[in-house]
Design a protein around this motif. Structure first.
Motif, short mmCIF file in Angstrom:
data_model
loop_
_atom_site.label_atom_id
_atom_site.label_comp_id
_atom_site.label_asym_id
_atom_site.label_seq_id
_atom_site.Cartn_x
_atom_site.Cartn_y
_atom_site.Cartn_z
N ASP A 1 35.94 -3.84 -62.96
CA ASP A 1 34.50 -3.91 -63.23
C ASP A 1 34.23 -5.05 -64.21
O ASP A 1 34.33 -4.87 -65.43
CB ASP A 1 33.98 -2.58 -63.77
N ALA A 2 33.92 -6.20 -63.65
CA ALA A 2 33.76 -7.40 -64.48
C ALA A 2 32.59 -7.26 -65.45
O ALA A 2 32.64 -7.74 -66.58
CB ALA A 2 33.55 -8.63 -63.59
N LYS A 3 31.52 -6.58 -65.00
CA LYS A 3 30.34 -6.47 -65.87
C LYS A 3 30.65 -5.64 -67.10
O LYS A 3 30.26 -5.97 -68.21
CB LYS A 3 29.18 -5.84 -65.09
N LEU B 1 22.01 -8.30 -67.55
CA LEU B 1 22.30 -9.33 -66.55
C LEU B 1 21.08 -9.59 -65.67
O LEU B 1 20.82 -10.72 -65.26
CB LEU B 1 23.49 -8.92 -65.69
N ALA B 2 20.31 -8.53 -65.40
CA ALA B 2 19.14 -8.69 -64.55
C ALA B 2 18.09 -9.57 -65.22
O ALA B 2 17.46 -10.41 -64.61
CB ALA B 2 18.55 -7.33 -64.20
N LEU C 1 32.86 -22.55 -64.06
CA LEU C 1 31.86 -21.56 -63.66
C LEU C 1 30.94 -21.19 -64.82
O LEU C 1 31.38 -21.07 -65.95
CB LEU C 1 32.55 -20.30 -63.16
N ASP C 2 29.65 -20.99 -64.52
CA ASP C 2 28.78 -20.42 -65.55
C ASP C 2 29.00 -18.90 -65.57
O ASP C 2 29.74 -18.36 -64.75
CB ASP C 2 27.31 -20.81 -65.33
N LEU C 3 28.36 -18.26 -66.52
CA LEU C 3 28.64 -16.84 -66.75
C LEU C 3 28.45 -15.99 -65.49
O LEU C 3 29.31 -15.18 -65.13
CB LEU C 3 27.76 -16.32 -67.88
N GLY D 1 30.69 -12.93 -61.02
CA GLY D 1 30.70 -12.69 -59.59
C GLY D 1 32.06 -12.97 -58.95
O GLY D 1 32.41 -12.40 -57.92
N SER D 2 32.82 -13.86 -59.60
CA SER D 2 34.09 -14.26 -58.99
C SER D 2 35.21 -13.28 -59.26
O SER D 2 36.26 -13.34 -58.63
CB SER D 2 34.49 -15.64 -59.54
N VAL D 3 34.99 -12.37 -60.22
CA VAL D 3 36.09 -11.48 -60.59
C VAL D 3 36.06 -10.22 -59.73
O VAL D 3 35.09 -9.48 -59.72
CB VAL D 3 35.98 -11.07 -62.09
N GLY D 4 37.11 -10.00 -58.99
CA GLY D 4 37.21 -8.79 -58.18
C GLY D 4 38.56 -8.15 -58.42
O GLY D 4 39.43 -8.74 -59.07
#
Lengths: 352, 553
Positions: free
Chosen positions: B519-521, B308-309, B433-435, B440-443
């Motif tokens: 943990d969305a990632k 992701l980075a 939303l893009d990826l 980021g939106s998932v909590g």
């Protein structure tokens, strides 16, 4: 390497498979360059005629063929241990010939096909079919603005040989090149194969335009927008966009659209005269590649979501009975996009 | 495994070959102009100085390297061409020696005997000392399932040299493959392992004895890379079976490889060609693709963060990750054992260096199964001919064929199914939303209704089932049973248990009748195992497809 090209031996080191007008022409060009060449014809009588009388009265009437051509109807004899094969059979018969080839060829052999078309249903290109059916790997494609009749008359021309293997280009070029024929090389096999196939669709549209007397401006509009659509689909299928600016792209498109004797052109003209597809084919006496190609292109561009109004228009006229004038009206009224499509600009930048 | 004498021979052969290549620049034909030996040496000096300037100045190896290069630099301007050649030879020989590593036969013999149980111990999270105390250890073979085209491997090994090419998702891979190779009764494989692994506090000491040679990814000198490639090639020619991770590095995204590094892979065709030219008795090289599928991945968190980075431009060297921390190993392995999870190793069809399948006798087959002699691919008029461009094309075919095996032999675990289904629902719910925004939106405050997830899984299983029948992908036992019975409860339970076990946070958690993504990632990471298959109409999010191969070929 010199062994591949010298002609002092009498055993042919090259064969052309397929004795239609283009296959016979290729054999004739090779023979005229002084190389002994074997020409395979499926039909025994045709093979006998070429072999004994040096004539192909069905496809190239009136032409006296090179003495260096030996014709046969025995595929094995034409294929076994021959270092270089040219495959020039119609696209929808290509796989069945390759199935037979699979039994005969060996990994060391080189093969170049000169068939413009895509397989229906599977959407496979001819080199893909070779790879699926045989052990051959060192393969390539020959394509370009090459009207057979002009070539056998000895008029100057250029053509493109594309392969990922430099030796395929080198050996095939050595057989083909002559003071009348310039043979250019390319590594983009996909682009060269697609350019030769998709131009047939635009040629149908050009035939309609000629019949409707739309003028030269319209034809130029058709050719350039057509090329843009070809390139967009080509890039989506893995081609290099620059290939379409070469002989196998714009070069082939121009000759096909300009020549009123081309089959696709005549189909387009017949449709614009108000004939149905069946009647158009009937009047022509043979099937034009563009008729199949526009169906394939229509399905592919729909599947890949690629904007192709021109190819879709041709498809609807040919296969859905849309009136060509109505089709023209739709095209002229549609939203105008950039002259140079952004996807092509990106693809070209990436390749550079 | 090669003896000490053979390793020395390999090193000197490698050195000889590189020197020959560098001194005969017409073969390279790169920038049109032949490069002098001095230029090659200067290039090495530049790259090495660049590397050393960033290294720890107190490190012993750094000091030794600096002295070595200072000496070369001092001599270079004063010596004749013959002497320059000798200087270059010293550099290459030093590289080759370093790659070969400090191989000790005593250690190796010990490793050959205790290696497998030691591997088992490492993998089961026990220290070797406890192993020597003969404590009962969990049995690894119950947790590693070895399947696929394994029947002929032994015979192929006798007829030629193997190059095993697995997918790469964890540093555990080389250990797991080592275990599998032993379990199959095959001799050990040699492979290039990053220097960081040799310095790893857990496995570092064993690396050489597990057959590894050293790859120092900090060395960017092209000469070093050439030497490395020649080392793999020559060791193959000496009949040493090799392990290549053709993806080059661990998959950062969690997806299986969709493109491979052609450099190392190309050693198979060059070794085959050299074997033929030298008339070796057993010239054949057999490339054996395999997949390693984990229900949970030890380094998942670090890897996906890295992806992701940099979005694919991976850092390449991650020194400090879960692999170097005992407690993460223990947690991971405890998880695997307590939940009775299975790691699947699936072997695909063995291939020749041209990407043709080989049969049980090692004979190449054309695409329709007819026997062929692949030697012809390298011949012109019956003579073997060297042609790097041609061989690079063959390697591209081999790459495509390996990738196909990866795709079809990929094993789906319950964690992948649940992650894919949840991610799809989230993605479809927020199409705008893009990826990155989506992740980021998932909590944890968001949740998915259980019945909705189950419906999605049923539909996904249906597609997976069809593809399994068409031999396009493989299912683990739990997933296979769920698909056969269209019954998802057990699968969801298994996935939730796995997700709740090892990772710092549960990836997905059940609260009442809803599932919360904590943990969305990691959800994305596990979902990516099924990326690129077009399942449920999902777009390809990470796998690179298209003409990339052609451009870089």
């Amino acid at each position: 390497m010199a062994d591949d090209t010298t002609s002092d031996e009498t055993t042919p080191r090259v064969s052309v498979l397929g004795a239609g007008n283009w296959g016979t022409t290729i054999a004739h060009l090779i023979g005229s360059n002084g190389f002994p060449v074997t020409l395979w014809a499926r039909n025994r009588e045709l093979a006998a005629e070429i072999d004994e009388r040096h004539q192909n009265s069905r496809y190239l009437p009136g032409l006296s063929l090179s003495d260096n051509i030996r014709a046969t109807a025995d595929l094995a004899a034409a294929v076994r241990d021959v270092p270089l094969l040219f495959l020039v059979v119609p696209s929808q018969a290509f796989r069945s010939v390759c199935e037979q080839l699979g039994e005969l060829v060996r990994p060391s052999q080189l093969a170049v096909h000169a068939t413009k078309g895509i397989e229906l249903v599977t959407y496979k290109r001819m080199t893909q079919i070779v790879l699926e059916e045989t052990c051959l790997r060192q393969i390539g494609v020959l394509s370009g603005p090459n009207i057979a009749r002009e070539m056998v008359e000895g008029k100057p021309a250029g053509t493109v040989l594309a392969s990922r293997f430099p030796r395929v280009i080198e050996v095939a070029r050595a057989h083909l090149k002559s003071p009348q024929l310039r043979v250019y090389s390319n590594t983009d096999v996909v682009g060269v194969e697609l350019g030769g196939t998709l131009k047939n669709i635009i040629a149908i549209a050009a035939g309609m335009a000629t019949q409707m007397d739309l003028g030269e401006n319209a034809k130029s509009l058709l050719i350039t927008r057509g090329l843009s659509e070809i390139a967009r689909l080509g890039v989506a299928l893995g081609a290099d966009p620059m290939t379409f600016s070469g002989l196998a792209g714009i070069g082939d498109l121009m000759v096909t659209c300009a020549s009123p004797i081309s089959r696709n052109h005549r189909v387009g003209a017949a449709l614009a005269r108000g004939l149905s597809l069946a009647e158009a084919i009937e009047s022509l006496g043979m099937v034009a590649e563009g008729v199949k190609a526009c169906k394939i292109a229509y399905e592919l561009t729909t599947q890949l979501k690629i904007r192709s109004p021109l190819m879709h228009g041709v498809y609807r006229v040919v296969h859905e009975g849309l009136d060509p004038r109505a089709g023209l009206g739709e095209l002229m009224a549609a939203a105008v996009q950039d002259d140079i499509d952004p996807t092509l600009v990106r693809a070209a930048a990436k390749g550079a | 495994m090669l003896s000490v004498e053979q390793v020395a021979q390999v090193v000197s052969e490698v050195t000889g070959r590189i020197i020959e290549r560098v001194s005969a620049p017409t073969l390279g034909l790169q920038a049109g102009r032949a490069r002098s030996l001095a230029e090659t040496i200067n290039e090495t000096l530049w790259w090495e100085q660049d590397r050393l300037s960033k290294a720890d100045p107190t490190d012993e190896e750094t000091i030794a390297d600096k002295q070595f290069y200072a000496d070369i630099r001092r001599q270079l301007p004063r010596v004749s061409e013959a002497e320059q050649r000798r200087l270059l030879e010293r550099i290459v020989h030093r590289y080759a020696n370093e790659i070969a590593g400090r191989f000790s036969p005593t250690f190796y013999n010990l490793a050959a005997r205790v290696g497998p149980p030691m591997l088992s111990a490492l993998l089961t999270g026990l220290s070797p000392r406890r192993l020597l105390e003969r404590e009962t250890i969990p049995r690894l073979e119950q947790h590693v399932i070895i399947e696929g085209e394994i029947a002929n491997l032994g015979r192929l090994r006798e007829r030629g040299t193997l190059v095993v090419t697995p997918t790469h998702s964890s540093n555990l891979d080389s250990l797991v493959i080592g275990f599998a190779v032993h379990a199959l009764g095959l001799p050990p494989l040699t492979y290039g392992a990053g220097l960081n692994l040799f310095r790893n506090p857990i496995v570092g000491k064993f690396m050489h004895n597990l057959g590894a040679y050293t790859v120092d990814r900090r060395k960017r000198d092209p000469l070093y890379k050439q030497t490395l490639k020649a080392y793999a090639s020559v060791s193959l020619e000496f009949g040493q079976d090799n392990l290549f991770f053709p993806g080059g590095t661990r998959s950062r995204s969690g997806a299986i490889e969709r493109t491979l590094k052609k450099g190392l892979l190309g050693c198979s065709v060059s070794a085959y060609r050299n074997n033929l030219i030298r008339g070796r008795a057993k010239p054949d090289i057999y490339v054996v693709p395999c997949t390693i599928s984990y229900p949970l991945v030890l380094e998942a968190s670090t890897l996906i963060e890295d992806w992701l980075a940099e979005a694919g431009k991976s850092r390449y060297i991650i020194v400090d990750d879960e692999f170097s921390r005992w407690e993460r190993w223990l947690d991971f392995l405890r998880g695997i054992f307590s939940l009775d999870l299975k790691i699947h190793i699936r072997f695909g069809h063995a291939l020749d260096p041209f990407g043709n399948e080989v049969d049980g006798d090692g004979a190449s087959r054309d695409p329709r199964g007819r026997p062929i002699d692949p030697r012809g691919y390298l011949e012109v008029d019956g003579e073997l001919v060297e042609d790097p461009i041609r061989d690079a094309e063959y390697t591209r075919s081999l790459e495509q064929r390996i990738l196909r095996e990866f795709s079809t032999e990929n094993v789906v675990h319950p964690t992948h199914v649940l992650a894919f289904a949840c991610f799809e629902l989230l993605r479809r719910g927020r199409p705008e939303l893009d990826l990155y925004r989506l992740l980021g939106s998932v909590g944890p405050e968001q949740s998915l209704a259980m019945p909705e997830v189950e419906r999605e899984i049923v539909a996904l299983l249906d597609e997976l089932d069809q593809r399994t029948r068409a031999d396009q992908i493989r299912l683990s036992t739990v997933v296979g049973e769920a698909a056969a019975r269209a019954e998802v409860a057990e699968l969801v339970r298994a996935a939730l248990r796995s997700f709740g076990t090892y990772h710092a946070k549960a990836v997905v958690e059940r609260r009442g009748v809803r599932l919360h993504v904590c943990d969305a990632k990691l959800l994305f990471y596990y979902r990516n195992h099924l990326d690129g298959y077009g399942l449920r109409g999902a777009p390809t999010l990470v796998s690179s497809i298209g003409s990339g191969g052609a451009r870089h070929g």
